[in-house]
Design an enzyme around this catalytic site. Structure first.
Site, mmCIF file in Angstrom:
data_model
loop_
_atom_site.group_PDB
_atom_site.id
_atom_site.type_symbol
_atom_site.label_atom_id
_atom_site.label_comp_id
_atom_site.label_asym_id
_atom_site.label_seq_id
_atom_site.Cartn_x
_atom_site.Cartn_y
_atom_site.Cartn_z
ATOM 1 N N GLY A 38 0.825 -1.205 0.000
ATOM 2 C CA GLY A 38 0.000 0.000 0.000
ATOM 3 C C GLY A 38 0.859 1.253 0.000
ATOM 4 O O GLY A 38 2.039 1.213 -0.336
ATOM 5 N N GLY A 43 5.578 4.562 -8.660
ATOM 6 C CA GLY A 43 6.365 3.341 -8.885
ATOM 7 C C GLY A 43 5.458 2.121 -8.905
ATOM 8 O O GLY A 43 5.519 1.283 -9.820
ATOM 9 N N HIS A 44 4.589 2.024 -7.886
ATOM 10 C CA HIS A 44 3.640 0.905 -7.860
ATOM 11 C C HIS A 44 2.717 0.967 -9.075
ATOM 12 O O HIS A 44 2.399 -0.053 -9.695
ATOM 13 C CB HIS A 44 2.752 0.972 -6.610
ATOM 14 C CG HIS A 44 3.483 0.873 -5.318
ATOM 15 N ND1 HIS A 44 3.560 1.915 -4.423
ATOM 16 C CD2 HIS A 44 4.168 -0.153 -4.763
ATOM 17 C CE1 HIS A 44 4.253 1.535 -3.364
ATOM 18 N NE2 HIS A 44 4.648 0.295 -3.541
ATOM 19 N N LYS A 156 13.796 -1.333 -7.800
ATOM 20 C CA LYS A 156 14.289 -0.565 -6.645
ATOM 21 C C LYS A 156 14.660 -1.509 -5.508
ATOM 22 O O LYS A 156 15.661 -1.311 -4.831
ATOM 23 C CB LYS A 156 13.231 0.425 -6.203
ATOM 24 C CG LYS A 156 13.580 1.032 -4.891
ATOM 25 C CD LYS A 156 13.073 2.401 -4.724
ATOM 26 C CE LYS A 156 13.326 2.832 -3.314
ATOM 27 N NZ LYS A 156 12.526 2.015 -2.395
ATOM 28 N N SER A 193 7.523 4.560 -0.563
ATOM 29 C CA SER A 193 6.447 4.909 0.385
ATOM 30 C C SER A 193 7.030 5.640 1.593
ATOM 31 O O SER A 193 6.322 6.348 2.296
ATOM 32 C CB SER A 193 5.720 3.653 0.847
ATOM 33 O OG SER A 193 5.220 2.964 -0.278
#
Ligand code: PAF
Length: 291
Positions: A38, A43-44, A156, A193
């Site tokens: 989450g 990037g996600h 990453k 995140s």
């Protein structure tokens, strides 16, 4: 803008997810999995976009996995932003969000763990004991729960990808792995995140990670082959420009992650640095000039 209509459908029950994916695959659909914890960023979303380019259906998992956090790490304060995450997934069109409760993932009698060998030991493995045991276990569980054709990971977390690759090969896990490039802010900071924890001053200093990797790349492009010289130059930038505390900087073989002394072929430069209390990682693959 009303994003409600296009938000992914949330599935919480592992059995329901498994049945749904199996049904889709029986119907000839290719299904991709994007495992996340989450606090989604671009990037996600780039992983989900790639999944949707290559598959018919993208399942994004959102689960903050307690097993991969050490006792002194940031599990309690790890950002949990489900509403915003579902809105973000709506923008790319991921159709399913798998958001299991912790109890549904780790039942009361849970006692089985995946330990990956040598590739999990250096770098992150040394700084975060038990981390990859937690990662490998949850990733295999997510693969088993979802049963998708493909899974997407970001470069990453370079060592994480190598650990998962090893596990998939060693345990004959029937899934294809796809690794997607690092997504960066315009100034080069890799999206993470954890970037939300950085103060404005720390945010500026955090650019030193990318700056140090670019410097290493330039050194190699202009003929430097000695790892010790590259390490020293990278560390100087991280300490002086970033005022960071270095967990590690490694010049390593991209597959085994063993340190190399001379750069003769494709080489990994990986680093982990604390800027204030925030631990950031980054990496790049470099190639010595041809000839
Ligand atoms: O990369 C991550 O966000 C996590 O390590 C993963 C792969 C979702 C497992 O919890």
């Amino acid at each position: 803008m009303n994003t409600e209509r296009t938000r992914p459908r949330v599935i919480r029950d592992p059995g329901a997810l498994h049945r749904e994916v199996a049904e889709l695959r029986r119907g000839g659909k290719k299904v991709g999995l994007v495992p996340t914890m989450g606090a989604l960023h671009q990037g996600h979303l780039s992983l989900a976009r790639t999944a949707l380019e290559e598959c018919d259906v993208c399942v994004t998992t959102i689960f903050v996995n307690p097993a991969q956090f050490g006792p002194s790490e940031d599990l309690a304060k790890y950002p949990r932003t489900l509403d915003a995450d579902l809105d973000a997934l709506a923008t790319v069109g991921s159709q399913i969000a798998f958001v299991p409760e912790t109890d549904a993932v780790y039942g009361p009698g849970h006692a089985t763990w995946i330990e990956v060998g040598a590739v999990a030991e250096p770098l992150e493995g040394q700084c975060r004991p038990g981390h990859f045991r937690g990662v490998a276990t949850i990733v295999l569980k997510l693969f088993n729960m979802a049963g998708t054709d493909v899974a997407y990971f970001g470069q990453k977390d370079y060592q994480q990808v190598q650990v998962i690759r090893r596990m998939v090969e060693d345990l004959n896990v029937p899934i294809q792995l796809r690794v997607c490039p690092i997504v960066r802010e315009p100034d080069g900071l890799a999206l993470s995140s954890r970037n939300v924890y950085l103060s404005p001053d720390q945010r500026q200093r955090a650019v030193s990670l990318y700056a140090s990797l670019c410097h290493a790349e330039k050194m190699v492009a202009s003929g430097e082959t000695r790892a010790d010289r590259i390490l020293a130059a990278v560390e100087e930038i991280l300490l002086e420009q970033g005022k960071g505390r270095i967990d590690y900087v490694a010049v390593a073989d991209p597959e085994t992650l063993e340190p190399v002394e001379q750069i003769t072929g494709e080489t990994l430069i990986a680093l982990a640095v604390r800027i204030g209390e925030t631990r950031l990682i980054d990496n790049c693959l470099i190639q010595p000039p041809a000839g």
